[in-house]
Design a protein around this motif. Structure first.
Motif, short mmCIF file in Angstrom:
data_model
loop_
_atom_site.label_atom_id
_atom_site.label_comp_id
_atom_site.label_asym_id
_atom_site.label_seq_id
_atom_site.Cartn_x
_atom_site.Cartn_y
_atom_site.Cartn_z
N HIS A 208 0.84 -1.19 0.00
CA HIS A 208 0.00 0.00 0.00
C HIS A 208 0.88 1.25 0.00
CE1 HIS A 208 -4.07 -1.71 0.75
NE2 HIS A 208 -3.35 -2.74 1.18
N ALA A 209 0.36 2.30 -0.61
CA ALA A 209 1.05 3.58 -0.61
C ALA A 209 0.86 4.26 0.74
CB ALA A 209 0.54 4.48 -1.74
N ALA A 210 1.59 5.36 0.96
CA ALA A 210 1.52 6.06 2.24
C ALA A 210 0.15 6.66 2.50
CB ALA A 210 2.58 7.15 2.30
N ASP A 211 -0.65 6.86 1.45
CA ASP A 211 -1.99 7.38 1.63
C ASP A 211 -3.03 6.28 1.78
OD1 ASP A 211 -2.05 6.35 -0.91
OD2 ASP A 211 -2.69 8.20 -1.90
N GLY A 212 -2.57 5.02 1.77
CA GLY A 212 -3.44 3.88 1.95
C GLY A 212 -3.89 3.20 0.68
N SER A 213 -3.69 3.81 -0.46
CA SER A 213 -4.12 3.19 -1.71
C SER A 213 -3.33 1.92 -2.00
CB SER A 213 -3.96 4.18 -2.87
OG SER A 213 -2.61 4.60 -2.99
N SER A 214 -3.99 0.96 -2.62
CA SER A 214 -3.37 -0.34 -2.90
C SER A 214 -2.41 -0.25 -4.07
CB SER A 214 -4.45 -1.38 -3.18
OG SER A 214 -3.87 -2.63 -3.53
N LEU A 215 -1.24 -0.88 -3.92
CA LEU A 215 -0.25 -0.93 -4.98
C LEU A 215 -0.11 -2.32 -5.58
CD1 LEU A 215 2.60 1.23 -3.36
CD2 LEU A 215 0.89 1.96 -5.04
N GLY A 216 -0.81 -3.29 -4.99
CA GLY A 216 -0.73 -4.66 -5.48
C GLY A 216 -0.41 -5.64 -4.37
N SER A 217 -0.12 -6.86 -4.75
CA SER A 217 0.19 -7.91 -3.78
C SER A 217 1.19 -8.88 -4.39
CB SER A 217 -1.08 -8.65 -3.35
OG SER A 217 -1.66 -9.32 -4.45
N TYR A 218 1.82 -9.66 -3.51
CA TYR A 218 2.80 -10.67 -3.96
C TYR A 218 2.47 -11.99 -3.29
CZ TYR A 218 7.10 -13.41 -4.08
OH TYR A 218 8.00 -14.43 -4.23
N SER A 219 2.46 -13.06 -4.08
CA SER A 219 2.22 -14.40 -3.56
C SER A 219 3.30 -15.33 -4.09
CB SER A 219 0.84 -14.89 -3.98
OG SER A 219 0.59 -16.19 -3.49
N GLY A 220 4.08 -15.90 -3.21
CA GLY A 220 5.18 -16.76 -3.62
C GLY A 220 4.72 -18.15 -4.04
N TYR A 221 3.72 -18.67 -3.32
CA TYR A 221 3.23 -20.02 -3.61
C TYR A 221 1.71 -20.00 -3.62
CZ TYR A 221 7.93 -21.01 -1.83
OH TYR A 221 9.27 -21.00 -1.62
N GLU A 222 1.13 -20.93 -4.37
CA GLU A 222 -0.31 -21.08 -4.35
C GLU A 222 -0.74 -22.01 -3.24
OE1 GLU A 222 -1.70 -22.30 -8.13
OE2 GLU A 222 -1.10 -20.46 -9.17
N SER A 223 0.15 -22.85 -2.78
CA SER A 223 -0.15 -23.77 -1.68
C SER A 223 1.07 -23.83 -0.77
CB SER A 223 -0.51 -25.16 -2.21
OG SER A 223 0.58 -25.70 -2.96
N GLY A 224 0.87 -24.27 0.44
CA GLY A 224 1.96 -24.33 1.41
C GLY A 224 1.83 -23.23 2.45
N LEU A 225 2.74 -23.23 3.38
CA LEU A 225 2.71 -22.23 4.45
C LEU A 225 3.01 -20.84 3.91
CD1 LEU A 225 4.52 -24.12 7.35
CD2 LEU A 225 2.07 -23.66 7.12
N GLY A 226 2.54 -19.85 4.64
CA GLY A 226 2.70 -18.47 4.21
C GLY A 226 4.05 -17.90 4.56
N PRO A 227 4.22 -16.58 4.40
CA PRO A 227 5.51 -15.93 4.69
C PRO A 227 5.78 -15.89 6.19
CG PRO A 227 3.85 -14.30 4.17
CD PRO A 227 3.22 -15.63 3.91
N ARG A 228 7.07 -15.92 6.51
CA ARG A 228 7.48 -15.92 7.93
C ARG A 228 8.03 -14.56 8.35
NH1 ARG A 228 11.53 -20.45 10.60
NH2 ARG A 228 11.31 -19.78 12.77
N SER A 229 8.74 -13.89 7.47
CA SER A 229 9.33 -12.59 7.78
C SER A 229 9.52 -11.82 6.48
CB SER A 229 10.67 -12.75 8.50
OG SER A 229 11.59 -13.46 7.69
N PHE A 230 9.76 -10.52 6.60
CA PHE A 230 10.01 -9.69 5.42
C PHE A 230 10.86 -8.49 5.80
CE2 PHE A 230 6.94 -7.73 7.73
CZ PHE A 230 5.93 -7.00 7.11
N LYS A 231 11.56 -7.95 4.77
CA LYS A 231 12.47 -6.84 5.01
C LYS A 231 12.64 -6.04 3.73
CE LYS A 231 15.51 -4.68 7.69
NZ LYS A 231 15.15 -4.06 8.98
N TRP A 232 12.52 -4.70 3.84
CA TRP A 232 12.73 -3.82 2.70
C TRP A 232 14.21 -3.64 2.40
CZ3 TRP A 232 9.18 -2.00 -0.63
CH2 TRP A 232 7.84 -1.96 -0.24
N SER A 233 14.54 -3.44 1.14
CA SER A 233 15.90 -3.07 0.76
C SER A 233 16.13 -1.61 1.13
CB SER A 233 16.11 -3.26 -0.75
OG SER A 233 15.29 -2.37 -1.49
N PRO A 234 17.38 -1.18 1.34
CA PRO A 234 17.66 0.21 1.73
C PRO A 234 17.07 1.24 0.76
CG PRO A 234 19.61 -1.12 2.04
CD PRO A 234 18.61 -1.99 1.34
N GLY A 235 17.01 0.91 -0.53
CA GLY A 235 16.48 1.84 -1.50
C GLY A 235 14.98 1.75 -1.69
N ALA A 236 14.33 0.86 -0.94
CA ALA A 236 12.87 0.66 -1.01
C ALA A 236 12.40 0.15 -2.37
CB ALA A 236 12.13 1.95 -0.65
#
Length: 251
Positions: A208-236
């Motif tokens: 989501h953008a800083a104003d709350g608008s949706s920017l999209g989504s990411y899904s790594g797998y269609e089945s299996g356990l979900g994400p455990r952690s996440f981290k932005w790169s320094p340049g965003a």
């Protein structure tokens, strides 16, 4: 390699952001030392056992959470005569943290029924709706101009964005999230985007953008356990997502 003598502590010691001091809790006492010499600078006695310690952004004050007493106490490194006590009473306290400017304290009540922000400048209190989680899903933007809070209402996830500029904590927007059971949020380093981590049972990361608008989504797998952690790169520009299968995916 040289080692100093050992010092007793009941919590993991906490370093000030400027790296000059380290605070250690010993049951109900807070001991502040110089990092270089380990010389004791201040020793303060709190009203009860200390459950959490955190330094202010300036490194001049240290926050002590006394959850058994529903109280926080704040001590000054430079002025031993100055102190502050905040008592939340029957609402209780499960988590406490500084605001980005170090001039206010955020308190989360038992069962996340409410979130209060106490100003140390004008001694005013602002009550906000309770977050979804006790210690996750509440995050200030790196520019310190917004507060993002993950909420849960009517069995749905919501993202609330508050402005910190005026000191009134005005609600900018509250957006319903397309998640099943969101677990955490993370601002990008440039404060332009917010990533929302979904349930461990659903592999989805919302953007989501800083104003709350949706920017999209990411899904790594269609089945299996979900994400455990996440981290932005320094340049965003990129978002690293860690999975339960020990795989790191890039978004």
């Amino acid at each position: 390699m040289d080692f100093s003598e050992s010092y007793r502590c009941s919590l993991l010691p906490c370093y000030s952001r400027d790296g000059r001091h380290v605070a250690a809790a010993v049951e109900y006492r807070i001991v502040i030392r110089e990092v270089e010499s380990l010389k004791v600078v201040q020793i303060y006695s709190c009203l009860d056992k200390i459950h959490r310690i955190e330094w202010s952004a300036s490194g001049n004050y240290v926050l002590c959470g006394l959850y058994d007493r529903s109280t926080v106490q704040i001590w000054s490194v430079e002025d031993p005569e100055w102190s502050c006590k905040i008592d939340e009473g029957p609402a209780g306290i499960k988590h406490c943290m500084w605001t980005s400017d170090g001039q206010s304290v955020v308190l989360i009540a038992d069962f996340c029924v409410r979130m209060t922000i106490w100003s140390l400048v004008d001694r005013k209190c602002r009550i906000l709706p309770g977050p979804k989680h006790i210690s996750k899903g509440v995050m200030f933007s790196p520019k310190a101009d917004q507060l993002a809070v993950l909420e849960r209402k009517d069995c749905k996830d919501w993202l609330a964005l508050y402005s910190t500029n005026s000191g009134n904590w005005d609600l900018q927007s509250r957006i319903q999230l397309a998640s099943m059971d969101a677990s955490d949020i993370a601002w990008s380093p440039d404060s332009s985007k917010i990533a929302v981590l979904d349930s461990p049972l659903t592999y989805k990361v919302l953007l989501h953008a800083a104003d709350g608008s949706s920017l999209g989504s990411y899904s790594g797998y269609e089945s299996g356990l979900g994400p455990r952690s996440f981290k932005w790169s320094p340049g965003a520009d990129f978002l690293a997502v860690g999975s339960y299968d020990q795989v790191c995916n890039g978004a």
